[in-house]
Motif scaffolding. Structure first.
Motif, PDB file in Angstrom:
ATOM      1  N   GLY A 176       0.814  -1.212   0.000  1.00 39.87           N
ATOM      2  CA  GLY A 176       0.000   0.000   0.000  1.00 39.87           C
ATOM      3  C   GLY A 176       0.849   1.265   0.000  1.00 39.87           C
ATOM      4  O   GLY A 176       2.074   1.219  -0.130  1.00 39.87           O
ATOM      5  N   TYR A 177       0.186   2.379   0.155  1.00 42.10           N
ATOM      6  CA  TYR A 177       0.867   3.674   0.218  1.00 42.10           C
ATOM      7  C   TYR A 177       0.694   4.268   1.610  1.00 42.10           C
ATOM      8  O   TYR A 177      -0.336   4.031   2.266  1.00 42.10           O
ATOM      9  N   PRO A 178       1.693   5.026   2.077  1.00 43.12           N
ATOM     10  CA  PRO A 178       2.969   5.304   1.419  1.00 43.12           C
ATOM     11  C   PRO A 178       3.911   4.109   1.508  1.00 43.12           C
ATOM     12  O   PRO A 178       3.791   3.262   2.391  1.00 43.12           O
ATOM     13  N   ILE A 221       6.189   3.087   7.549  1.00 38.24           N
ATOM     14  CA  ILE A 221       5.931   2.866   8.970  1.00 38.24           C
ATOM     15  C   ILE A 221       5.777   4.218   9.660  1.00 38.24           C
ATOM     16  O   ILE A 221       6.611   5.111   9.477  1.00 38.24           O
ATOM     17  N   ILE A 222       4.717   4.362  10.437  1.00 38.06           N
ATOM     18  CA  ILE A 222       4.550   5.572  11.239  1.00 38.06           C
ATOM     19  C   ILE A 222       5.266   5.341  12.557  1.00 38.06           C
ATOM     20  O   ILE A 222       4.864   4.493  13.365  1.00 38.06           O
ATOM     21  N   GLY A 223       6.359   6.055  12.744  1.00 38.36           N
ATOM     22  CA  GLY A 223       7.130   5.861  13.965  1.00 38.36           C
ATOM     23  C   GLY A 223       8.348   6.755  13.985  1.00 38.36           C
ATOM     24  O   GLY A 223       8.692   7.405  13.002  1.00 38.36           O
ATOM     25  N   ARG A 224       8.992   6.786  15.113  1.00 41.14           N
ATOM     26  CA  ARG A 224      10.215   7.575  15.277  1.00 41.14           C
ATOM     27  C   ARG A 224      11.409   6.783  14.737  1.00 41.14           C
ATOM     28  O   ARG A 224      11.442   5.556  14.816  1.00 41.14           O
ATOM     29  N   ALA A 245      15.272  13.314  13.619  1.00 41.06           N
ATOM     30  CA  ALA A 245      14.029  14.086  13.538  1.00 41.06           C
ATOM     31  C   ALA A 245      14.088  14.987  12.308  1.00 41.06           C
ATOM     32  O   ALA A 245      14.362  16.188  12.408  1.00 41.06           O
ATOM     33  N   PRO A 246      13.858  14.405  11.109  1.00 35.73           N
ATOM     34  CA  PRO A 246      13.934  15.210   9.885  1.00 35.73           C
ATOM     35  C   PRO A 246      12.798  16.223   9.814  1.00 35.73           C
ATOM     36  O   PRO A 246      11.673  15.945  10.222  1.00 35.73           O
ATOM     37  N   LYS A 247      13.129  17.389   9.298  1.00 38.18           N
ATOM     38  CA  LYS A 247      12.102  18.420   9.120  1.00 38.18           C
ATOM     39  C   LYS A 247      11.385  18.218   7.788  1.00 38.18           C
ATOM     40  O   LYS A 247      10.403  18.887   7.505  1.00 38.18           O
ATOM     41  N   LYS A 248      11.927  17.282   6.988  1.00 34.78           N
ATOM     42  CA  LYS A 248      11.258  16.895   5.754  1.00 34.78           C
ATOM     43  C   LYS A 248      10.484  15.602   6.010  1.00 34.78           C
ATOM     44  O   LYS A 248      10.414  15.109   7.126  1.00 34.78           O
ATOM     45  N   GLU A 249       9.953  15.026   4.941  1.00 35.09           N
ATOM     46  CA  GLU A 249       9.161  13.814   5.088  1.00 35.09           C
ATOM     47  C   GLU A 249      10.004  12.619   5.464  1.00 35.09           C
ATOM     48  O   GLU A 249       9.555  11.713   6.146  1.00 35.09           O
ATOM     49  N   PHE A 300      12.716   1.679  13.627  1.00 34.04           N
ATOM     50  CA  PHE A 300      11.494   2.474  13.790  1.00 34.04           C
ATOM     51  C   PHE A 300      10.902   2.114  15.146  1.00 34.04           C
ATOM     52  O   PHE A 300      10.846   0.934  15.513  1.00 34.04           O
ATOM     53  N   LEU A 301      10.460   3.113  15.874  1.00 35.70           N
ATOM     54  CA  LEU A 301       9.785   2.894  17.153  1.00 35.70           C
ATOM     55  C   LEU A 301       8.372   3.434  17.012  1.00 35.70           C
ATOM     56  O   LEU A 301       8.170   4.639  16.869  1.00 35.70           O
ATOM     57  N   THR A 302       7.393   2.535  17.000  1.00 34.42           N
ATOM     58  CA  THR A 302       6.006   2.933  16.764  1.00 34.42           C
ATOM     59  C   THR A 302       5.399   3.554  18.016  1.00 34.42           C
ATOM     60  O   THR A 302       5.962   3.482  19.113  1.00 34.42           O
ATOM     61  N   GLU A 303       4.215   4.135  17.835  1.00 33.29           N
ATOM     62  CA  GLU A 303       3.557   4.828  18.948  1.00 33.29           C
ATOM     63  C   GLU A 303       3.245   3.895  20.110  1.00 33.29           C
ATOM     64  O   GLU A 303       3.202   4.320  21.267  1.00 33.29           O
ATOM     65  N   ASP A 304       3.031   2.617  19.814  1.00 35.13           N
ATOM     66  CA  ASP A 304       2.725   1.662  20.886  1.00 35.13           C
ATOM     67  C   ASP A 304       3.990   1.020  21.466  1.00 35.13           C
ATOM     68  O   ASP A 304       3.918   0.047  22.232  1.00 35.13           O
ATOM     69  N   GLY A 305       5.170   1.589  21.097  1.00 38.47           N
ATOM     70  CA  GLY A 305       6.423   1.132  21.683  1.00 38.47           C
ATOM     71  C   GLY A 305       7.043  -0.082  21.033  1.00 38.47           C
ATOM     72  O   GLY A 305       8.012  -0.645  21.550  1.00 38.47           O
ATOM     73  N   LYS A 306       6.560  -0.480  19.861  1.00 35.79           N
ATOM     74  CA  LYS A 306       7.127  -1.632  19.168  1.00 35.79           C
ATOM     75  C   LYS A 306       8.330  -1.202  18.335  1.00 35.79           C
ATOM     76  O   LYS A 306       8.269  -0.235  17.582  1.00 35.79           O
TER      77      LYS A 306
END
Length: 360
Positions: A176-178, A221-224, A245-249, A300-306
């Motif tokens: 899927g996207y993105p 992946i949505i995460g840090r 922490a990129p200021k771009k995408e 990647f560290l997701t919002e739920d800590g994974k």
């Protein structure tokens, strides 16, 4: 006795200029009371040029191209004991530090040469370097090791060209996207694109295939973005973590090396439990590729800590302002001492290999 340290830099790679910046930083950090520094430049067309031992720090990158006083050499001249027919003008080198990023240097090719020449060298060996460079092989090894990671698919150019529509459809159905399209064998975010629709996906495939015959596509992946540094041989240890922490995408080549449009947060703000998980996964990934010397492991560290491992880099950015040295500085190991530690690890591994029997 000072250690005769050969620095190989440049290289036939899209990351040639990055390597020159690394070499400049390392040369100017080395203690010349401990090391005789021997520059070895590989030009963009693959020519090897060896300079005289450096007697002072280097001010400009251009100087490292050895246009004044450099001698074009065969790589096998680095060990005239094994190849006595070669001309040896500079004396034997004790250990090599390959400061090469990308293909034809970080991918196991130069490491294989140094193995054949029986010269100690800093960093990962042939297998780890090759696996760490090829993102598809790397992720396959991570999957076998049970490491959590994003979903991905991969294509060889010749297979893709038989039915591009089927490839695009598979990406859309599986990921899927993105999603992110990357050359399989390149670093420094060269040739990487984030895709949000079919048109950007097609464009990204085209660009990625310009840099490699094999590409990988990963789900977004949505995460840090969390990174950790690893050094060692059989008993690797980890630094504190840092956060991108990129200021771009996303953290692309320009953000890394040109406009500085990125915040590096060191140490990263994570829980002790998250740190222990990432540290354990980093060491597991290091061992999965049979690493030695150093890697930077990216997560990647997701919002739920994974925590999901993204990749390891077997020759990470290595200027004082790159994430890998900065992580160790925050951990208590300054840049010059970090270099010396890696040289020590190289000599340690070399001595271990000399104990292996080659006859029976």
């Amino acid at each position: 006795m000072k250690i005769k340290l050969g620095l190989i830099y440049g290289g036939k790679s899209a990351e040639h200029n990055v390597s020159l910046q690394t070499a400049l930083a390392v040369i100017n950090a080395l203690d010349m009371n401990k090391f005789d520094i021997h520059p070895i430049y590989i030009s963009e067309n693959g020519e090897w040029v060896r300079g005289q031992a450096l007697e002072a720090p280097v001010k400009e990158v251009q100087t490292l191209k050895l246009q004044d006083g450099g001698t074009t050499v065969s790589p096998v001249s680095l060990n005239s004991e094994l190849f006595p027919a070669t001309v040896e003008e500079h004396g034997k080198i004790d250990v090599i530090f390959p400061l090469l990023h990308g293909p034809n240097g970080e991918d196991g090719t130069v490491q294989g040469l140094l193995e054949l020449l029986n010269i100690p060298y800093v960093g990962n060996g042939v297998l780890a370097s090759a696996a760490g460079m090829d993102k598809v092989v790397m992720k396959n090894l991570f999957a076998q090791a049970g490491l959590a990671q994003a979903n991905y698919v991969a294509y060889i150019k010749s297979d893709f060209e038989k039915d591009p529509e089927a490839a695009y459809n598979q990406v859309e159905e599986s990921l899927g996207y993105p999603c992110f399209v990357k050359p399989a064998n390149l670093g420094s975010s060269v040739g990487i694109n984030k895709c949000k629709d079919r048109q950007s996906l097609e464009n990204a495939f085209k660009e990625a295939f310009e840099f490699d015959r094999k590409i990988i596509i990963e789900e977004g992946i949505i995460g840090r973005e969390i990174e950790i540094a690893v050094i060692g041989n059989d008993q690797p240890v980890c630094s504190v973590v840092g956060e991108i922490a990129p200021k771009k995408e996303f953290y692309d080549y320009k953000a890394k090396y040109e406009d500085g449009d990125t915040d590096l947060i060191i140490p990263g703000n994570i829980t002790e439990e998250e740190y222990e998980t990432i540290k354990e996964m980093a060491i597991k990934s290091f061992k999965a590729i049979d690493g030695s010397g150093l890697v930077r492991a990216d997560f990647f560290l997701t919002e739920d800590g994974k925590a999901l491992i993204n990749e390891v880099n077997t020759m990470p950015g290595f200027t004082p302002f790159s994430m890998f040295p900065m992580l160790w500085k925050q951990t208590g190991l300054e840049y010059p001492q970090l270099i010396e530690k890696l040289v020590d690890l190289a000599l340690e591994r070399y001595e271990q290999k000399q104990q292996i029997k080659h006859t029976f």
